[in-house]
Design a protein around this motif. Sequence first.
Motif, PDB file in Angstrom:
ATOM      1  N   ILE A   1      51.276  43.903  55.950  1.00 22.52           N
ATOM      2  CA  ILE A   1      52.220  43.654  57.055  1.00 22.52           C
ATOM      3  C   ILE A   1      53.050  42.397  56.757  1.00 22.52           C
ATOM      4  O   ILE A   1      54.268  42.388  56.912  1.00 22.52           O
ATOM      5  CB  ILE A   1      51.461  43.506  58.394  1.00 22.52           C
ATOM      6  CG1 ILE A   1      50.787  44.829  58.768  1.00 22.52           C
ATOM      7  CG2 ILE A   1      52.395  43.071  59.523  1.00 22.52           C
ATOM      8  CD1 ILE A   1      49.769  44.732  59.885  1.00 22.52           C
TER       9      ILE A   1
ATOM     10  N   ASN B   1      41.644  42.720  56.413  1.00 21.61           N
ATOM     11  CA  ASN B   1      41.903  41.862  55.255  1.00 21.61           C
ATOM     12  C   ASN B   1      42.872  42.517  54.280  1.00 21.61           C
ATOM     13  O   ASN B   1      43.558  41.838  53.533  1.00 21.61           O
ATOM     14  CB  ASN B   1      40.596  41.542  54.528  1.00 21.61           C
ATOM     15  CG  ASN B   1      39.886  40.364  55.154  1.00 21.61           C
ATOM     16  OD1 ASN B   1      40.201  39.993  56.281  1.00 21.61           O
ATOM     17  ND2 ASN B   1      38.944  39.795  54.441  1.00 21.61           N
TER      18      ASN B   1
ATOM     19  N   LEU C   1      46.534  43.137  56.731  1.00 23.59           N
ATOM     20  CA  LEU C   1      47.316  41.948  57.083  1.00 23.59           C
ATOM     21  C   LEU C   1      48.302  41.539  55.976  1.00 23.59           C
ATOM     22  O   LEU C   1      49.491  41.363  56.251  1.00 23.59           O
ATOM     23  CB  LEU C   1      46.381  40.795  57.461  1.00 23.59           C
ATOM     24  CG  LEU C   1      47.073  39.516  57.925  1.00 23.59           C
ATOM     25  CD1 LEU C   1      47.795  39.730  59.248  1.00 23.59           C
ATOM     26  CD2 LEU C   1      46.084  38.381  58.063  1.00 23.59           C
TER      27      LEU C   1
ATOM     28  N   ARG D   1      48.203  32.499  52.537  1.00 21.16           N
ATOM     29  CA  ARG D   1      48.091  32.777  51.091  1.00 21.16           C
ATOM     30  C   ARG D   1      49.073  33.858  50.673  1.00 21.16           C
ATOM     31  O   ARG D   1      49.694  33.773  49.612  1.00 21.16           O
ATOM     32  CB  ARG D   1      46.672  33.237  50.756  1.00 21.16           C
ATOM     33  CG  ARG D   1      45.711  32.093  50.620  1.00 21.16           C
ATOM     34  CD  ARG D   1      44.374  32.603  50.172  1.00 21.16           C
ATOM     35  NE  ARG D   1      43.462  31.511  49.883  1.00 21.16           N
ATOM     36  CZ  ARG D   1      42.260  31.672  49.381  1.00 21.16           C
ATOM     37  NH1 ARG D   1      41.825  32.872  49.113  1.00 21.16           N
ATOM     38  NH2 ARG D   1      41.492  30.653  49.141  1.00 21.16           N
TER      39      ARG D   1
ATOM     40  N   ILE E   1      33.611  48.566  51.248  1.00 24.80           N
ATOM     41  CA  ILE E   1      33.540  48.727  52.702  1.00 24.80           C
ATOM     42  C   ILE E   1      33.010  47.471  53.388  1.00 24.80           C
ATOM     43  O   ILE E   1      33.012  47.369  54.608  1.00 24.80           O
ATOM     44  CB  ILE E   1      32.698  49.971  53.110  1.00 24.80           C
ATOM     45  CG1 ILE E   1      31.290  49.881  52.502  1.00 24.80           C
ATOM     46  CG2 ILE E   1      33.384  51.264  52.738  1.00 24.80           C
ATOM     47  CD1 ILE E   1      30.327  50.865  53.123  1.00 24.80           C
ATOM     48  N   GLY E   2      32.569  46.504  52.612  1.00 21.52           N
ATOM     49  CA  GLY E   2      32.121  45.228  53.175  1.00 21.52           C
ATOM     50  C   GLY E   2      33.279  44.309  53.539  1.00 21.52           C
ATOM     51  O   GLY E   2      33.094  43.298  54.189  1.00 21.52           O
ATOM     52  N   VAL E   3      34.476  44.678  53.110  1.00 19.60           N
ATOM     53  CA  VAL E   3      35.658  43.873  53.432  1.00 19.60           C
ATOM     54  C   VAL E   3      36.326  44.496  54.660  1.00 19.60           C
ATOM     55  O   VAL E   3      36.623  45.689  54.650  1.00 19.60           O
ATOM     56  CB  VAL E   3      36.643  43.853  52.237  1.00 19.60           C
ATOM     57  CG1 VAL E   3      37.898  43.085  52.578  1.00 19.60           C
ATOM     58  CG2 VAL E   3      35.974  43.271  51.015  1.00 19.60           C
ATOM     59  N   PRO E   4      36.560  43.714  55.717  1.00 23.39           N
ATOM     60  CA  PRO E   4      37.221  44.300  56.887  1.00 23.39           C
ATOM     61  C   PRO E   4      38.590  44.883  56.512  1.00 23.39           C
ATOM     62  O   PRO E   4      39.301  44.296  55.694  1.00 23.39           O
ATOM     63  CB  PRO E   4      37.390  43.111  57.839  1.00 23.39           C
ATOM     64  CG  PRO E   4      36.391  42.109  57.394  1.00 23.39           C
ATOM     65  CD  PRO E   4      36.227  42.305  55.925  1.00 23.39           C
TER      66      PRO E   4
ATOM     67  N   MET F   1      41.608  34.827  58.677  1.00 24.47           N
ATOM     68  CA  MET F   1      42.821  35.647  58.738  1.00 24.47           C
ATOM     69  C   MET F   1      44.085  34.789  58.553  1.00 24.47           C
ATOM     70  O   MET F   1      45.005  35.197  57.872  1.00 24.47           O
ATOM     71  CB  MET F   1      42.906  36.371  60.078  1.00 24.47           C
ATOM     72  CG  MET F   1      41.885  37.464  60.243  1.00 24.47           C
ATOM     73  SD  MET F   1      42.354  38.973  59.394  1.00 24.47           S
ATOM     74  CE  MET F   1      40.821  39.839  59.409  1.00 24.47           C
ATOM     75  N   ALA F   2      44.092  33.612  59.183  1.00 20.63           N
ATOM     76  CA  ALA F   2      45.260  32.730  59.043  1.00 20.63           C
ATOM     77  C   ALA F   2      45.425  32.338  57.577  1.00 20.63           C
ATOM     78  O   ALA F   2      46.552  32.237  57.071  1.00 20.63           O
ATOM     79  CB  ALA F   2      45.095  31.495  59.911  1.00 20.63           C
ATOM     80  N   ILE F   3      44.282  32.166  56.905  1.00 19.36           N
ATOM     81  CA  ILE F   3      44.340  31.794  55.485  1.00 19.36           C
ATOM     82  C   ILE F   3      44.935  32.942  54.668  1.00 19.36           C
ATOM     83  O   ILE F   3      45.761  32.725  53.786  1.00 19.36           O
ATOM     84  CB  ILE F   3      42.936  31.399  54.973  1.00 19.36           C
ATOM     85  CG1 ILE F   3      42.514  30.111  55.676  1.00 19.36           C
ATOM     86  CG2 ILE F   3      42.918  31.216  53.469  1.00 19.36           C
ATOM     87  CD1 ILE F   3      41.079  29.748  55.508  1.00 19.36           C
TER      88      ILE F   3
ATOM     89  N   PHE G   1      47.017  35.136  55.739  1.00 18.26           N
ATOM     90  CA  PHE G   1      48.450  35.144  56.063  1.00 18.26           C
ATOM     91  C   PHE G   1      49.195  34.108  55.210  1.00 18.26           C
ATOM     92  O   PHE G   1      50.156  34.438  54.517  1.00 18.26           O
ATOM     93  CB  PHE G   1      48.612  34.824  57.562  1.00 18.26           C
ATOM     94  CG  PHE G   1      50.025  34.905  58.060  1.00 18.26           C
ATOM     95  CD1 PHE G   1      50.455  36.031  58.748  1.00 18.26           C
ATOM     96  CD2 PHE G   1      50.926  33.878  57.856  1.00 18.26           C
ATOM     97  CE1 PHE G   1      51.760  36.112  59.214  1.00 18.26           C
ATOM     98  CE2 PHE G   1      52.227  33.954  58.312  1.00 18.26           C
ATOM     99  CZ  PHE G   1      52.641  35.080  59.003  1.00 18.26           C
TER     100      PHE G   1
END
Lengths: 226, 126
Positions: free
Chosen positions: A64, A58, A61, A7, A52-55, A1-3, A5
């Motif tokens: 936002i 992802n 974020l 990126r 649907i395999g991607v949360p 997740m930080a990546i 953000f």
Amino acid sequence: MAIVFIRTVIVFLVLILSMRLMGKRQLGELELSEVVVAVLISDMASHPLQDIGVPLFNGLLPVIVLLCCEILISGAIVSSIRFRALVCGRPSILIENGKIIQSEMKRCRFTVDELAEDLRKKGITDISKVKYAILETDGTLSVLPYASEKPPSAADLKIQVDDFSIPYTIISSGRILEHNLRDSGHDIQWLNAQLSSRNISSPKDVYYMTVDNSERIYILPKEPEK
Amino acid sequence: MKKEIITAVVFIVVFALTLVNTHALEKLSSELLDLIEQSRSYAEEGDWENAIKKALEAEQRWNKADPYTHIVVRHSEIDSTTYAFYELLKALYSEELGNARGAYMSIIAHLDSIHRMDKVTIGSIF
């Protein structure tokens, strides 16, 4: 997740820079940061919808993060003239006193054909009649003809004309817009009186009705249903 | 200005949460790797009962974290890690050291990749 953000922030800044270098003509009425957000959001948000395999996070974020970037950049643009010039650029004068500034045309990568096309859209065919033509930061061309070439105004001709006011929509598709009715300084009794004077029994029979500050009323009754 | 301040706070909070998430994933995978390493030591000694016990403990810990991992990890990664756990258990129950060694390598690689995938490095960003 930080990546994701980091990126997103990097891609946002790189796109701002690259679109800034592309020049104003790529924008077309949107501010630079708005174009970048519009380009990115539509694509980023669609990935978790399709796969649907991607949360979902992802996809959410980056949206936002982009929203935050856009608001922060717009805030900085409003509060700092220097930053505004850096991100949005400055308006470019393409024609001055009827003469095309070729160096500025080259800098903006604007061709004579495009300039002529934009002038024609504004009803101008003779460049020598243009005092200034300015390529604005949003990519639109503002054209200011010589004063002698401008159509005379009522003030120039010393003619007395009534000032206009924006009409209030009182009835829309048979529905009374009470807030507008109040703002126009009228009440339901006045409305009913106006309708009965035109042989209309109910507001439901009216498709559209407006009234302006000079008490000019426009009423369009509903067409009878077939 | 109020709007920009709120946005800046949201921006910082979201970034902080992403770092917390990275830390949480790192903690989870190191916990699991620790259990797998213990299980491997038992298996190398031929203590299959304890090797299975530790592997099951790791598998249960992994499944317990499922509601969280499903939100932050790609589902394909979760599935392949879960399959790697079952492959390991299969090898351990059949008490085949050769197969178990391969299964240990597979599960370690999967757990390591989940942790590495979210670790902030120049390589992972670019």
